[in-house]
Scaffold this motif. Structure first.
Motif, PDB file in Angstrom:
ATOM      1  N   SER A 401     -31.631  15.025  17.466  1.00 24.16           N
ATOM      2  CA  SER A 401     -30.641  13.962  17.635  1.00 24.16           C
ATOM      3  C   SER A 401     -30.848  12.837  16.618  1.00 24.16           C
ATOM      4  CB  SER A 401     -30.685  13.406  19.052  1.00 24.16           C
ATOM      5  OG  SER A 401     -31.997  12.975  19.375  1.00 24.16           O
ATOM      6  N   ASN A 402     -32.112  12.473  16.401  1.00 25.36           N
ATOM      7  CA  ASN A 402     -32.329  11.346  15.483  1.00 25.36           C
ATOM      8  C   ASN A 402     -33.598  11.469  14.650  1.00 25.36           C
ATOM      9  OD1 ASN A 402     -34.276  10.785  17.497  1.00 25.36           O
ATOM     10  ND2 ASN A 402     -32.812   9.449  18.557  1.00 25.36           N
ATOM     11  N   TYR A 403     -34.641  12.138  15.160  1.00 31.57           N
ATOM     12  CA  TYR A 403     -35.926  12.147  14.472  1.00 31.57           C
ATOM     13  C   TYR A 403     -36.543  13.534  14.541  1.00 31.57           C
ATOM     14  CZ  TYR A 403     -40.960  11.480  13.832  1.00 31.57           C
ATOM     15  OH  TYR A 403     -42.267  11.613  13.429  1.00 31.57           O
ATOM     16  N   LEU A 404     -37.023  14.003  13.404  1.00 32.55           N
ATOM     17  CA  LEU A 404     -37.714  15.289  13.342  1.00 32.55           C
ATOM     18  C   LEU A 404     -39.214  15.054  13.384  1.00 32.55           C
ATOM     19  CD1 LEU A 404     -35.667  17.219  10.605  1.00 32.55           C
ATOM     20  CD2 LEU A 404     -36.042  17.952  12.951  1.00 32.55           C
ATOM     21  N   GLN A 488     -27.105  12.566   9.261  1.00 29.23           N
ATOM     22  CA  GLN A 488     -28.070  13.497   9.836  1.00 29.23           C
ATOM     23  C   GLN A 488     -28.308  14.699   8.925  1.00 29.23           C
ATOM     24  OE1 GLN A 488     -27.046  14.660  13.832  1.00 29.23           O
ATOM     25  NE2 GLN A 488     -28.106  12.906  14.713  1.00 29.23           N
ATOM     26  N   ILE A 489     -27.243  15.208   8.321  1.00 28.57           N
ATOM     27  CA  ILE A 489     -27.402  16.381   7.457  1.00 28.57           C
ATOM     28  C   ILE A 489     -28.222  16.033   6.222  1.00 28.57           C
ATOM     29  CG2 ILE A 489     -26.117  17.969   5.956  1.00 28.57           C
ATOM     30  CD1 ILE A 489     -23.975  18.110   8.110  1.00 28.57           C
ATOM     31  N   ARG A 490     -28.007  14.838   5.646  1.00 30.39           N
ATOM     32  CA  ARG A 490     -28.814  14.434   4.482  1.00 30.39           C
ATOM     33  C   ARG A 490     -30.276  14.267   4.868  1.00 30.39           C
ATOM     34  NH1 ARG A 490     -24.253  10.055   2.856  1.00 30.39           N
ATOM     35  NH2 ARG A 490     -22.854  11.463   1.697  1.00 30.39           N
ATOM     36  N   TYR A 491     -30.519  13.709   6.043  1.00 29.34           N
ATOM     37  CA  TYR A 491     -31.890  13.561   6.542  1.00 29.34           C
ATOM     38  C   TYR A 491     -32.525  14.940   6.740  1.00 29.34           C
ATOM     39  CZ  TYR A 491     -35.608  12.675   9.989  1.00 29.34           C
ATOM     40  OH  TYR A 491     -36.794  12.646  10.675  1.00 29.34           O
ATOM     41  N   PHE A 492     -31.730  15.865   7.279  1.00 34.68           N
ATOM     42  CA  PHE A 492     -32.217  17.230   7.483  1.00 34.68           C
ATOM     43  C   PHE A 492     -32.575  17.872   6.144  1.00 34.68           C
ATOM     44  CE2 PHE A 492     -31.386  21.790   7.630  1.00 34.68           C
ATOM     45  CZ  PHE A 492     -32.137  22.190   8.733  1.00 34.68           C
ATOM     46  N   ASP A 493     -31.707  17.733   5.149  1.00 35.67           N
ATOM     47  CA  ASP A 493     -31.962  18.337   3.836  1.00 35.67           C
ATOM     48  C   ASP A 493     -33.235  17.780   3.208  1.00 35.67           C
ATOM     49  OD1 ASP A 493     -29.748  19.970   3.955  1.00 35.67           O
ATOM     50  OD2 ASP A 493     -28.429  18.560   2.905  1.00 35.67           O
ATOM     51  N   ARG A 494     -33.455  16.476   3.327  1.00 34.50           N
ATOM     52  CA  ARG A 494     -34.670  15.887   2.766  1.00 34.50           C
ATOM     53  C   ARG A 494     -35.916  16.419   3.483  1.00 34.50           C
ATOM     54  NH1 ARG A 494     -31.605  11.109   3.059  1.00 34.50           N
ATOM     55  NH2 ARG A 494     -32.804  10.434   4.892  1.00 34.50           N
TER      56      ARG A 494
END
Length: 733
Positions: A401-404, A488-494
Motif C-alpha cells: 500500500s505504501n512501504y516495501l 507507487q509504480i515509480r517507487y516499485f520500479d526503484r
C-alpha cells in the motif's frame, strides 16, 4: 528368554499391526494438522520431526526388564495407539475452542509448529516404545536376526497401511472409523495372545464404526459454529484437501485446508478485475481462467461475450461441493461458452498444443509449494508458450500500500524477477493486490494507462443488461487509473531495480517465494520463528550440540562400537527423511497435489524397507556396498529432477528405501550379541533421532539455502561420511 512358535507369531502379528497403525496414524495426522495450519509443507517437516522425536523417546527411555514387564509395555502400546490417534486427530480441531483465534485468521506460524509437535508426539511415542521390548521378547529364539525380523515385519505392516489408505480407506472411511477399526483389531490380537475372553471387547469399537459419520459431523459442526462467524453447511475431505463451506447471511465462503479460497457472491471484489480484463482483450477470443473462484468474475466474463472460457478447478470434488451454491446465485447463463476442467492447469498446459488469447491466473498467495508452482518462472514460461500471437497473460501478486519492507520487497522481487524474465514486455498495477500483465509479442499491450482507457472507451458500452448491476453501475473507464497509481509504480520500479539483482528468481526446484512468504508471515506476526530464521545458524548449531550430547551418552553407556553404529544409522535416518521430503516436493511440483499421495509414497518406502531389511537379514550384504548404493540412488533422484519421469519417480522410492532398509539389520548384526535389546534400543532411537535432525534441517536450512538439487547433493555427502565411518569401524576390523 525362549518363546514358542505360536507366541512368536503372535508377537510378530503385533509388530505388523503397529506398523500398519503407525502408517495410518501418520498420514491422518498430516491431513488434519495441515487443515489447521494452512497446508504449509513446513508443517509436514515439523510433523515428521515430531513423529520421529516421539519414536526416539519411546525407544530410548525403555529400560531392560523381566519378560512380563516387557510384554505389558508391548500390549499397552498396542491398545493405546488407536485411542491416541483419535485424540490427536480431533484435538487438532478442538484446539480452536480451547485457544480461540480471531475469525478469518490463523495461529502464528510458531504456534502452528508447536501444535504440530504436541499433537504428534503422544501417538508416536508408543510407536517407539513397543519396539525394543518386542525385539527382546523374540530374541531368545531368533538371536541376532530378531532386530531385523521385527523391523521388516513392522515395515511390511506400514506398507500395508499405506496401500490400504491410498486405495481404499481414503475413499470410504473417516478417522473415527479408522480408529475404531484399529482398536477392534488390537483387542482381537491381544485377546488371542493373552486371554481369549478379551476378544468380545472388540464388538464395542466395531459397533461405533457404523455411527462414525454422525459422530464426526457433530464434532466438526459444533467446533466450526463456535469458532467462526457463519455456520458450517458442508464439510468434506477430498483427495486434495479438506473443504469447508460456511454460510453467513446471503454469502457462502469456501475454505481449503483452512485457507479462504473465495466468497460467493463476490460482485464488488470482481468489479475492478473484470473491467481490467475487458480493457486488455481485443476480441471475443478464448480464455483460460484459474484461481478466481466460480463467482462473479467468471459469470460476468461469460455474460460480456467472451468466445469461450476454460475454467480450471484442480480439485474435482470441490466443484461438485460448491456447484449447488453457485447455481443458486448465478443461474445458468454459461451454455456452450464455458468448459470446466477438473485438473491442474500446469498439467493441462504441459500436454496441450492449443493457444489462447488470454490466460488469467489468480492463485492464492504461495503459502505452500502447491500454490508456489503458479508463481515460478517455469509456470510463466509454460503460459507464454500457449498464448496466441497477440495473446495476453495476467497474474496476481500480493502487493503493497505504501512501504516495501525488506522482507516484502524480497518476496515480491523473487516472483517479479521470474515473471519479467519470461515477459520483458509487460505492465504492472499498483495496490495491495498487484497484477502483472505480459505478452509474448511487442505491441500487444497498450503503451500506458491512457491508451488502455481509450481502447476500452472505444469498445463500450458493454451489454450491461446481462451483467450484474454492481459491475456496471456508475462505471467509468477512468476507474482503471486506480490500478496504475504512478507514484507507487515509480517507487516499485526503484525498489525492484536493486532487489532483483540480489534475489534469486522463484523456480520449481528452488521455491524462493514460498520460503520468503513464510519469512514475511513470521515478520508480520513477530513470532519466535522469525528470530530463528534471522539467526540462521542457530538451528544447525543447536542440532549439532544436541547430537554431540546424544552420541556422547551412547558412547558412555554402550561403548565406541555402538557409537559408531549409532553414527551410521543417524546419518541414514537423516538422509532418508530428507530424501522423502524432497520426493514429496518433486511430486507436488509435477502433479500439483500430494495430499492423498503421501500415504502411497510412505507405503512404497515401507515396501522398500521391508524387502531391504529382509534381504540384508538373510544374505548379510556388506555395509559399505549398501551405503555406496544409497549414494548412487540419491544421484539418480538428482537426475529425476531434470527428467521428471513418473515411472522412474516411483521406482527410485523403492530402490532408495530398499537400501535404507538394508542398513538396520546389517548394523544390528555388526553391533554384536552382547545385548539384543541394547542394540535395538540404540539403533532404533538413533535412526529416528537422525530423522528428527533431517526433518528440521531439510525444511529450515537445506531447501531454503540450496534448493531441491542442492539438498540432494548435501544428502549424498552425508551418506559418503556414513560409509567412511562404517568401513573404518566394521570392515577394517
Amino acid at each position: 528368554m525362549g518363546v514358542n512358535g505360536g507366541r512368536r507369531r503372535g508377537l510378530l502379528a503385533i509388530a505388523f499391526f503397529m506398523g500398519l497403525a503407525a502408517a495410518l496414524v501418520q498420514v491422518l495426522l498430516i491431513r488434519e494438522i495441515l487443515s489447521l495450519c494452512r497446508g504449509n509443507e513446513l508443517v509436514i517437516g515439523v510433523i515428521f520431526s515430531s513423529w520421529f522425536l516421539g519414536i526416539f523417546m519411546g525407544a530410548r527411555f525403555n529400560p531392560t526388564a523381566a519378560d512380563a514387564d516387557l510384554q505389558r509395555r508391548v500390549l499397552f502400546s498396542t491398545a493405546l495407539l488407536p485411542v491416541l490417534m483419535a485424540v490427536s486427530v480431533y484435538g487438532a480441531h478442538a484446539v480452536q475452542i480451547i485457544f480461540p483465534r480471531t475469525v478469518g485468521t490463523f495461529y502464528s506460524i510458531s504456534v502452528e509448529l508447536l501444535l504440530a509437535l504436541f499433537l504428534t508426539l503422544p501417538a508416536s511415542f508408543f510407536v517407539g516404545f513397543f519396539f525394543p521390548p518386542l525385539v527382546a521378547l523374540v530374541s531368545g529364539e531368533m538371536k541376532e536376526r530378531s532386530g531385523g525380523t521385527v523391523f521388516y515385519v513392522e515395515s511390511m505392516g506400514s506398507f500395508a497401511g499405506g496401500i490400504a489408505f491410498s486405495f481404499v480407506l481414503v475413499e470410504i472411511a473417516n478417522p473415527c472409523a479408522i480408529a475404531c477399526g484399529l482398536l477392534c483389531a488390537s483387542f482381537v490380537i491381544i485377546g488371542a495372545l493373552v486371554n481369549k475372553k478379551l476378544i468380545p471387547l472388540a464388538l464395542v469399537p466395531l459397533s461405533l464404526i457404523f455411527f462414525s459419520g454422525s459422530i464426526e459431523d457433530q464434532i466438526f459442526t459444533r467446533v466450526w459454529n463456535r469458532t467462526h462467524a457463519g455456520k458450517l453447511v458442508h464439510y468434506q475431505r477430498t483427495k486434495y484437501q479438506t473443504v469447508a463451506v460456511e454460510s453467513y447471511g446471503d454469502t457462502v465462503s469456501v475454505y481449503g485446508d483452512g485457507i479462504l479460497m473465495y466468497t460467493l457472491p463476490d460482485r464488488f471484489e470482481a468489479r475492478g478485475l473484470f473491467h481490467l480484463i475487458n480493457a486488455l482483450r481485443r476480441d471475443r477470443g478464448t480464455m483460460i481462467l484459474m484461481g478466481s473462484g466460480p463467482g462473479s468474475l467468471l459469470h460476468n466474463l461469460i455474460s460480456a461475450g467472451i468466445g469461450h472460457i476454460r475454467y480450471f478447478e484442480p480439485d474435482p470434488e470441490l466443484w461438485d461441493a460448491v456447484y449447488p451454491f453457485r447455481a443458486r446465485l448465478y443461474p445458468g447463463v454459461e451454455g456452450e461458452r464455458l468448459s470446466v476442467y477438473r485438473e491442474d492447469l500446469r498439467h493441462f498446459l504441459s500436454r496441450s498444443r492449443e493457444r489462447f488469447d488470454m490466460i488469467v491466473s489468480i492463485p492464492p498467495a504461495p503459502e505452500n509449494i502447491m500454490l508456489n508452482r503458479f508463481y515460478t518462472r517455469e509456470f510463466y514460461s509454460l503460459c507464454k508458450r500457449h498464448l496466441s500471437e497477440q495473446g495476453i497473460f495476467v497474474t496476481s501478486l500480493h502487493g503493497y500500500s505504501n512501504y516495501l519492507s525488506e522482507d516484502l520487497r524480497d518476496f515480491i522481487a523473487s516472483i517479479y524477477r521470474s515473471f519479467a524474465a519470461e515477459f520483458p514486455e509487460h505492465l504492472k498495477t499498483s495496490g495491495e493486490t498487484m497484477y502483472l500483465i505480459g505478452s509474448a509479442a511487442k505491441g500487444a499491450l497498450p503503451r500506458d494507462v491512457d491508451e488502455l482507457i481509450n481502447r476500452y472507451k472505444a469498445g463500450l458500452p458493454l451489454r450491461a443488461g446481462r451483467l450484474e448491476k454492481e459491475i456496471t453501475q456508475n462505471y467509468s473507464p477512468d476507474e482503471l487509473r486506480m490500478f496504475f497509481e504512478l507514484t507507487q509504480i515509480r517507487y516499485f520500479d526503484r525498489s525492484m531495480a536493486s532487489a532483483v539483482k540480489k534475489v534469486d528468481g522463484n523456480r520449481d526446484l528452488k521455491p524462493g517465494a514460498y520460503w520468503k512468504s513464510i519469512v514475511l508471515t513470521a515478520f508480520r506476526e513477530q513470532s519466535l520463528l522469525y528470530a530463528l530464521i534471522r539467526g540462521f545458524l542457530f538451528l544447525p548449531a543447536l542440532i549439532l550440540v544436541v547430537s554431540v550430547i546424544v552420541f556422547g551418552d551412547v558412547r558412555r553407556r554402550y561403548g565406541p562400537r555402538y557409537m559408531a553404529a549409532g553414527t551410521v544409522i543417524y546419518c541414514t535416518g537423516l538422509v532418508s527423511i530428507s530424501a522423502v521430503l524432497v520426493m514429496i516436493l518433486l511430486y507436488q511440483n509435477s502433479h500439483g497435489i500430494v495430499y492423498y499421495r503421501i500415504s502411497l509414497i510412505n507405503a512404497l518406502f515401507m515396501l522398500g524397507l521391508t524387502v531391504g531389511s529382509l534381504t540384508a537379514n538373510r544374505t548379510r550384504i556388506r555395509l559399505p556396498l549398501i551405503l555406496a548404493g544409497l549414494a548412487l540412488s540419491l544421484g539418480l533422484v538428482l537426475v529425476q529432477t531434470v527428467l521428471n519421469i513418473d515411472v522412474l519417480f516411483w521406482a527410485l522410492i523403492i530402490l532408495f528405501s530398499f537400501l535404507c532398509g538394508a542398513v538396520f539389520p546389517a548394523l544390528f548384526a555388526a553391533a554384536g550379541s552382547e545385548s539384543y535389546m541394547a542394540s535395538a534400543s540404540v539403533l532404533d532411537s538413533m535412526d529416528h533421532f537422525g530423522s528428527i535432525a533431517g526433518s528440521l534441517l531439510t525444511v529450515m536450512v537445506f531447501l531454503p539455502v540450496f534448493g531441491i538439487q542442492g539438498t540432494l547433493i548435501v544428502d549424498i555427502l552425508i551418506v559418503l561420511l556414513a560409509g567412511a565411518v562404517g568401513f573404518l569401524k566394521f570392515e577394517s576390523s
